[in-house]
Motif scaffolding. Structure first.
Motif, PDB file in Angstrom:
ATOM      1  N   UNK A 102       0.843  -1.194   0.000  1.00  0.00           N
ATOM      2  CA  UNK A 102       0.000   0.000   0.000  1.00  0.00           C
ATOM      3  C   UNK A 102       0.878   1.244   0.000  1.00  0.00           C
ATOM      4  N   UNK A 103       0.621   2.146  -0.941  1.00  0.00           N
ATOM      5  CA  UNK A 103       1.319   3.421  -1.011  1.00  0.00           C
ATOM      6  C   UNK A 103       0.321   4.549  -0.776  1.00  0.00           C
ATOM      7  N   UNK A 104       0.708   5.516   0.033  1.00  0.00           N
ATOM      8  CA  UNK A 104      -0.056   6.762   0.190  1.00  0.00           C
ATOM      9  C   UNK A 104       0.502   7.766  -0.817  1.00  0.00           C
ATOM     10  N   UNK A 105      -0.371   8.505  -1.479  1.00  0.00           N
ATOM     11  CA  UNK A 105       0.087   9.478  -2.466  1.00  0.00           C
ATOM     12  C   UNK A 105      -0.542  10.844  -2.229  1.00  0.00           C
ATOM     13  N   UNK A 106       0.207  11.868  -2.612  1.00  0.00           N
ATOM     14  CA  UNK A 106      -0.240  13.262  -2.514  1.00  0.00           C
ATOM     15  C   UNK A 106      -0.241  13.847  -3.934  1.00  0.00           C
ATOM     16  N   UNK A 107      -1.286  14.586  -4.268  1.00  0.00           N
ATOM     17  CA  UNK A 107      -1.387  15.219  -5.585  1.00  0.00           C
ATOM     18  C   UNK A 107      -1.748  16.690  -5.413  1.00  0.00           C
ATOM     19  N   UNK A 108      -1.425  17.494  -6.438  1.00  0.00           N
ATOM     20  CA  UNK A 108      -1.757  18.912  -6.379  1.00  0.00           C
ATOM     21  C   UNK A 108      -3.184  19.139  -6.874  1.00  0.00           C
ATOM     22  N   UNK A 109      -3.596  20.383  -6.978  1.00  0.00           N
ATOM     23  CA  UNK A 109      -4.971  20.697  -7.369  1.00  0.00           C
ATOM     24  C   UNK A 109      -5.291  20.217  -8.772  1.00  0.00           C
ATOM     25  N   UNK A 110      -4.279  20.109  -9.631  1.00  0.00           N
ATOM     26  CA  UNK A 110      -4.474  19.626 -11.001  1.00  0.00           C
ATOM     27  C   UNK A 110      -4.370  18.103 -11.084  1.00  0.00           C
ATOM     28  N   UNK A 111      -4.324  17.426  -9.964  1.00  0.00           N
ATOM     29  CA  UNK A 111      -4.250  15.971  -9.851  1.00  0.00           C
ATOM     30  C   UNK A 111      -2.916  15.406 -10.343  1.00  0.00           C
ATOM     31  N   UNK A 112      -1.903  16.247 -10.431  1.00  0.00           N
ATOM     32  CA  UNK A 112      -0.561  15.775 -10.747  1.00  0.00           C
ATOM     33  C   UNK A 112       0.086  15.250  -9.469  1.00  0.00           C
ATOM     34  N   UNK A 113       0.734  14.101  -9.575  1.00  0.00           N
ATOM     35  CA  UNK A 113       1.311  13.483  -8.389  1.00  0.00           C
ATOM     36  C   UNK A 113       2.502  14.286  -7.878  1.00  0.00           C
ATOM     37  N   UNK A 114       2.497  14.555  -6.576  1.00  0.00           N
ATOM     38  CA  UNK A 114       3.607  15.254  -5.924  1.00  0.00           C
ATOM     39  C   UNK A 114       4.589  14.255  -5.341  1.00  0.00           C
TER      40      UNK A 114
END
Length: 672
Positions: A134-146
């Motif tokens: 399981x990976x946790x992911x963060x994305x910006x407002x444009x749904x691009x992965x940070x």
């Protein structure tokens, strides 16, 4: 190979992963992981996954992400995805919108599931079950992965392992080790959810009847709506009342004694049965009845399938299609061919002036193609298939499959009240991202693939209903069936199967669309099966039917969808000379497999066990009240059971191998 787009060979990955803090689970707690973000500007995330125990079934498990912002705000998306050996799997990433002020907390509660088999392209893709990270992911407002961070490998229960059965306990009761022949997951009434999806992670539920009657209506609706195997045991307490849902669900009635309903199968003494199996639920006299796997009792004819299943088969009957069927099924192809024919005909007519003729033909073809483009490939739209099939008197299974296409993201319209008591899913292969909220059901979020997208989603629900079809059989014989029908919606096609002595007759007919009328169905008159292209790979709902005199399916087929409703006639008073009973597999703790049956009293001329061809094995073991014997596969591929071991009652078939294949007992009775 579908690699991690963030470069799996990055040497910093090991250093980033090293800062992960995993919190080990204690007994009776969910699997928990505290994930430190790779950047200090991102919120920290805590993950609680699965059920307390921990128990994390692959098919459906609750998951909660709790994010806490640091000294800076966050405006974007937070979610999760799964990987196999550092490669992104085909399990679609799921995220939710997150806007946090400094030190603010945010929670996202939803459900997760895995795609079966390898889940990735390349040498790591195989039929061997592989636990996924399981990976946790963060994305910006444009749904691009940070960024993405490894949260660890949950303690999965994959498809090669035995899923647990829910065992609801009385207050203060010690949890039993097993329920319905599977490891028990014990829960008190206060721990139960009012969402049907929560129960999809269990392979059945066993509930004391007095506890069941005390449950809130919303919880009982959710359990029934999930469609899992339900066993109720014991008697109501004094003063407890059954409502309309309970009366329709239970296969027995309570009075001076316990009486099995006509459609149910009783095991044990007729005046005091130990177990009564119905299509919607099973009742047992005590908790001893729900410790082992419930025996299969529902007998059907060889090859008999429920009428609604005709839309799921991939073959077509040897019948010519009607023009309306061709236009409905192949509208784009027919329109394109018509455009080509018109263009060629125009060129032939103008062939004396070939240059002008060619120009006119090409121009005409272009105009026609552009004018029908929206019909060949609509910019957006949907096609819906729905079927309602009766399970018991007053209870029906409803399956809705909806294919939508159009610009990304594709959003599914939701009925919150209906979704609460439904189990959902989707054929989401190749989708890039799903955006949900905590209120969004599993796979019902906004999907993104490319600029243009298409996806098939389904909803399954068992519900209390009175809006069924009404059929009156005027006459039936070996040549035809004549019925009067009333449907809750207008229909244009009727499929029927009816008993012709020891044989089964079937046929179809089409008609003008009407909600009521008279239909005549000739035996062996079959229409061209249009085949719903997106249903073939999806299994139909399974209903434990008994022998019925008549089975009728009313259908309304159009270019925008297919709606159908099934009606079962009265139960046949006498079994045919040949019938079959099918049982699903139960995986044992030692890796072996067993199947349980309850056969009606004989006399039996022959009793044979059959397995699917790809699951055949040299030897099986049968156990009954009369003893145990080894069964060997004969030349026909069946396993004959010695008749001195069979005289009605319980039978258990077993093998030392692990398999999830169903087993069928075929019976030939001695008729006077």
């Amino acid at each position: 190979m579908k690699y991690d787009a963030r470069n799996p060979n990055n040497p910093m990955r090991a250093l980033i992963t090293a800062v992960i803090v995993l919190v080990s689970s204690v007994a009776e707690a969910q699997w928990h992981a505290a994930v430190t973000p790779p950047r200090p500007t991102l919120p920290a995330v805590a993950v609680d996954f699965g059920y307390p125990g921990p128990y994390v079934p692959w098919e459906s498990a609750p998951i909660t992400l709790t994010a806490t912002a640091g000294d800076v705000p966050f405006d974007g998306y937070i979610g999760f995805h799964f990987r196999v050996n550092e490669h992104v799997s085909y399990d679609v990433p799921v995220v939710a919108r997150a806007v946090l002020r400094p030190h603010e907390q945010w929670t996202f509660a939803t459900f997760a599931r895995l795609r079966r088999w390898g889940g990735i392209i390349g040498p790591y893709n195989s039929s061997v079950p592989t636990p996924r990270v399981l990976f946790v992911e963060w994305r910006d407002r444009a749904q691009r992965e940070i960024a993405a961070q490894n949260a660890g490998t949950p303690p999965w229960t994959l498809w090669n392992a035995e899923t647990r059965a829910l065992r609801v306990t009385h207050a203060g009761e010690n949890a039993p080790a097993s329920a319905l022949g599977r490891p028990a997951y014990a829960a008190s009434a206060s721990q139960l959810s009012d969402r049907a999806q929560w129960y999809a992670g269990f392979d059945g539920a066993a509930v004391p009847l007095d506890v069941w009657l005390d449950l809130p209506r919303r919880v009982r609706e959710a359990i029934v709506g999930s469609g899992i195997e339900l066993a109720l045991f014991g008697l109501p307490r004094g003063g407890q009342q059954l409502d309309d849902l309970d009366r329709a669900l239970l296969p027995v009635t309570f009075g001076s004694s316990v009486t099995a309903k006509p459609e149910a199968d009783a095991i044990g003494s007729g005046t005091a049965p130990d177990m009564v199996r119905g299509a919607a639920a099973t009742w047992c006299a005590s908790d001893a009845g729900v410790a082992a796997a419930l025996p299969a009792t529902r007998a059907t004819s060889k090859g008999e399938r429920a009428g609604y299943e005709i839309s799921f088969v991939s073959f077509r009957y040897k019948a010519w299609p009607r023009p309306a069927q061709l236009l409905r099924r192949y509208s784009g192809l027919v329109t394109s061919l018509a455009a080509v024919v018109i263009a060629v005909a125009g060129w032939i007519l103008l062939r004396r002036r070939q240059r002008a003729g060619i120009a006119v033909a090409m121009l005409g073809f272009a105009v026609i193609a552009l004018s029908v483009r929206a019909r060949i490939r609509p910019a957006s739209g949907s096609y819906e298939f729905s079927v309602q099939a009766p399970v018991a008197d007053g209870i029906a299974d409803t399956l809705q499959v909806r294919r939508t296409w159009g610009p990304s993201p594709l959003v599914e319209p939701l009925d919150a009240a209906r979704m609460r008591t439904s189990v959902t899913g989707a054929d989401d292969l190749w989708q890039r991202l799903e955006v949900r909220t905590s209120e969004t059901p599993l796979t019902m979020g906004a999907f993104t693939r490319f600029d243009w997208n298409g996806i098939t989603r389904w909803t399954r629900r068992r519900e209390l209903t009175a809006a069924g079809a009404h059929i009156r059989v005027r006459s039936s014989d070996a040549k035809k069936l004549v019925i009067d029908f009333e449907s809750p919606f207008a229909v244009n096609r009727v499929w029927a199967r009816w008993r012709c002595g020891d044989f089964v007759c079937l046929g179809e007919t089409d008609m003008r669309r009407a909600a009521s009328g008279t239909a005549t169905i000739e035996s062996l008159h079959l229409l061209w099966n249009e085949v719903e292209p997106f249903l073939v790979d999806n299994p139909p709902p399974r209903i434990r039917k008994s022998f019925h005199q008549t089975d009728v399916v009313l259908m309304d087929r159009s270019a925008s969808g297919n709606r159908q409703i099934e009606w079962f006639g009265p139960r046949a008073e006498e079994r045919p000379a040949r019938f079959a009973i099918t049982s699903r597999a139960s995986l044992e703790a030692d890796g072996s497999t067993s199947w349980s049956f309850a056969l009606p009293a004989g006399p039996h001329a022959a009793v044979n066990v059959t397995l699917p061809t790809n699951a055949s094995m040299p030897e099986l073991t049968v156990t009954s009240a009369r003893g145990t014997a080894a069964l060997h596969r004969d030349a026909s591929g069946e396993y004959p059971i010695p008749l001195d071991l069979v005289d009605g009652g319980m039978l258990r078939i077993a093998t030392k191998r692990t398999t999830d294949a169903e087993a069928t007992i075929r019976v030939r009775e001695t008729k006077p």
